[in-house]
Design a protein around this motif. Structure first.
Motif, PDB file in Angstrom:
ATOM      1  N   GLN A  85       0.848  -1.194   0.000  1.00 60.72           N
ATOM      2  CA  GLN A  85       0.000   0.000   0.000  1.00 60.72           C
ATOM      3  C   GLN A  85       0.890   1.253   0.000  1.00 60.72           C
ATOM      4  O   GLN A  85       0.594   2.226  -0.665  1.00 60.72           O
ATOM      5  N   TYR A  86       1.990   1.190   0.737  1.00 58.26           N
ATOM      6  CA  TYR A  86       2.925   2.318   0.796  1.00 58.26           C
ATOM      7  C   TYR A  86       4.319   1.831   0.419  1.00 58.26           C
ATOM      8  O   TYR A  86       5.081   1.408   1.289  1.00 58.26           O
ATOM      9  N   SER A 147       6.474  10.329  -7.275  1.00 58.17           N
ATOM     10  CA  SER A 147       5.104  10.655  -6.880  1.00 58.17           C
ATOM     11  C   SER A 147       4.398   9.346  -6.527  1.00 58.17           C
ATOM     12  O   SER A 147       4.893   8.251  -6.838  1.00 58.17           O
ATOM     13  N   GLY A 148       3.236   9.465  -5.872  1.00 54.75           N
ATOM     14  CA  GLY A 148       2.479   8.264  -5.507  1.00 54.75           C
ATOM     15  C   GLY A 148       2.219   7.378  -6.717  1.00 54.75           C
ATOM     16  O   GLY A 148       2.407   6.164  -6.677  1.00 54.75           O
ATOM     17  N   GLY A 149       1.808   7.993  -7.817  1.00 53.92           N
ATOM     18  CA  GLY A 149       1.498   7.236  -9.036  1.00 53.92           C
ATOM     19  C   GLY A 149       2.742   6.572  -9.606  1.00 53.92           C
ATOM     20  O   GLY A 149       2.688   5.427 -10.065  1.00 53.92           O
ATOM     21  N   LYS A 152       3.647   3.426  -7.732  1.00 55.47           N
ATOM     22  CA  LYS A 152       2.794   2.286  -8.069  1.00 55.47           C
ATOM     23  C   LYS A 152       3.153   1.712  -9.433  1.00 55.47           C
ATOM     24  O   LYS A 152       3.165   0.499  -9.636  1.00 55.47           O
ATOM     25  N   GLU A 171      -4.011  -2.391  -2.254  1.00 60.37           N
ATOM     26  CA  GLU A 171      -4.425  -1.032  -2.640  1.00 60.37           C
ATOM     27  C   GLU A 171      -3.456  -0.395  -3.631  1.00 60.37           C
ATOM     28  O   GLU A 171      -3.025   0.745  -3.456  1.00 60.37           O
ATOM     29  N   SER A 174      -4.435   3.050  -4.798  1.00 55.97           N
ATOM     30  CA  SER A 174      -4.563   4.247  -3.961  1.00 55.97           C
ATOM     31  C   SER A 174      -3.617   5.330  -4.463  1.00 55.97           C
ATOM     32  O   SER A 174      -2.468   5.067  -4.804  1.00 55.97           O
ATOM     33  N   GLY A 175      -4.115   6.531  -4.552  1.00 53.08           N
ATOM     34  CA  GLY A 175      -3.309   7.675  -4.978  1.00 53.08           C
ATOM     35  C   GLY A 175      -3.080   7.780  -6.478  1.00 53.08           C
ATOM     36  O   GLY A 175      -2.260   8.574  -6.914  1.00 53.08           O
ATOM     37  N   LEU A 176      -3.777   6.977  -7.266  1.00 59.83           N
ATOM     38  CA  LEU A 176      -3.570   7.042  -8.712  1.00 59.83           C
ATOM     39  C   LEU A 176      -4.633   7.920  -9.375  1.00 59.83           C
ATOM     40  O   LEU A 176      -5.808   7.852  -9.014  1.00 59.83           O
ATOM     41  N   ASP A 177      -4.202   8.730 -10.363  1.00 62.33           N
ATOM     42  CA  ASP A 177      -5.202   9.439 -11.159  1.00 62.33           C
ATOM     43  C   ASP A 177      -5.761   8.455 -12.202  1.00 62.33           C
ATOM     44  O   ASP A 177      -5.293   7.318 -12.314  1.00 62.33           O
TER      45      ASP A 177
END
Ligand code: ADP
Ligand code: MG
Ligand code: MG
Length: 250
Positions: A85-86, A147-149, A152, A171, A174-177
């Motif tokens: 997740q992180y 960045s978060g994306g 991932k 997850e 999570s945090g994806l556009d």
């Protein structure tokens, strides 16, 4: 492929998993949905063998072997991949170094020849292209400043390179556009949609399941699986919420 029976686990003396039973067949993408704090990440960590998570009962069998008896690196070599997740940052280690090391240690454990630098770069380029990840990102330190994306997507490149037989993805959305979600979802399909592979896809949102269509959907609540159904179960959860669906079906 993966048989979890009556699994109980605790962390810091607090019981989180309470007799969880779940089976994933080869070729199956199985979505796990559930309220916050239900124990979804805990399940992922226990399957990965993270230190600090104490199994207090039950069993997990992976391809006929006792998964809980294996060290984390043995689980990875046996074909188990965990997406976090992180995702963690590893300063001072480049993505290329990290992934080549990880892949070659798994190959070694399976009695396969290591890949040379050139062979590895060819593979990395191919997988990065598939996920629309810039090769420059592979030269950067693992996840540092991503960045978060990007983290991932990077995780999907790791998965593509390691080519696991089974993936537990916590997850990943999570945090994806919307665009990154599509790229990551299609990455999961490309890498893992295979009659010989299995996936546990932990998510809160139908929007990932629109791209990665699950064969089964289970609800995890209070540390156990309370209901399993087909893709329609995820649609009902999206429309009505966990409480309403669990009450109706009880
Ligand atoms: P989910 O991923 O479903 O949101 P988690 O598996 O992360 O849930 O957490 C399940 C429960 O375990 C939560 O109530 C959380 O607060 C608790 N928990 C997680 N880590 C610890 C810890 N180190 N000590 C005590 N409780 C913890
Ligand atoms: Mg959560
Ligand atoms: Mg979680």
């Amino acid at each position: 492929m993966l048989i979890i029976e009556n699994l109980s686990a605790e962390i810091d003396g607090k019981q989180i998993l309470n007799g969880l039973t779940l089976t994933v067949e080869a070729g199956e993408i199985h979505a796990i949905m559930g309220p916050n704090g239900a124990g979804k990440s805990t399940l992922a960590y226990v399957l990965g063998g993270r230190p600090g998570y104490e199994v207090t009962g039950g069993s997990v069998t992976f391809n006929g072997k006792d998964l809980l008896d294996m060290d984390p690196h043995e689980r990875a070599a046996a074909g188990m991949f965990l997406g976090f997740q992180y995702p963690v940052e590893i300063p001072g280690v480049s993505n290329v170094q990290f992934l080549r090391e990880a892949l070659n240690s798994q190959r070694k454990a399976r009695g396969e020849e290591p890949l040379s630098g050139g062979e590895f770069l060819k593979l990395a380029k191919e997988k990065a292209g598939l996920l629309k990840l810039d090769m420059d990102m592979l030269k950067r330190n693992v996840n540092v400043g991503f960045s978060g994306g990007e983290k991932k997507r990077n995780e999907m490149v790791q998965m593509g390179i390691l080519d696991p037989q089974f993936a537990v993805l916590d997850e990943t959305d999570s945090g994806l556009d919307i665009d990154a979600l599509r790229v990551v979802g299609e990455g999961i399909n490309t890498i893992m949609r295979d009659p010989a592979k299995g996936v546990l896809l932990i998510t809160h949102y139908q929007r990932l399941l629109d791209v990665v269509q699950p064969d089964k959907v289970s609800i995890l609540a209070k540390g156990r699986i309370v209901e399993t159904g087909g893709p329609e179960l995820a649609h009902r959860l999206e429309e009505e919420g966990y409480d309403a669906v669990m009450k109706e079906d009880a």
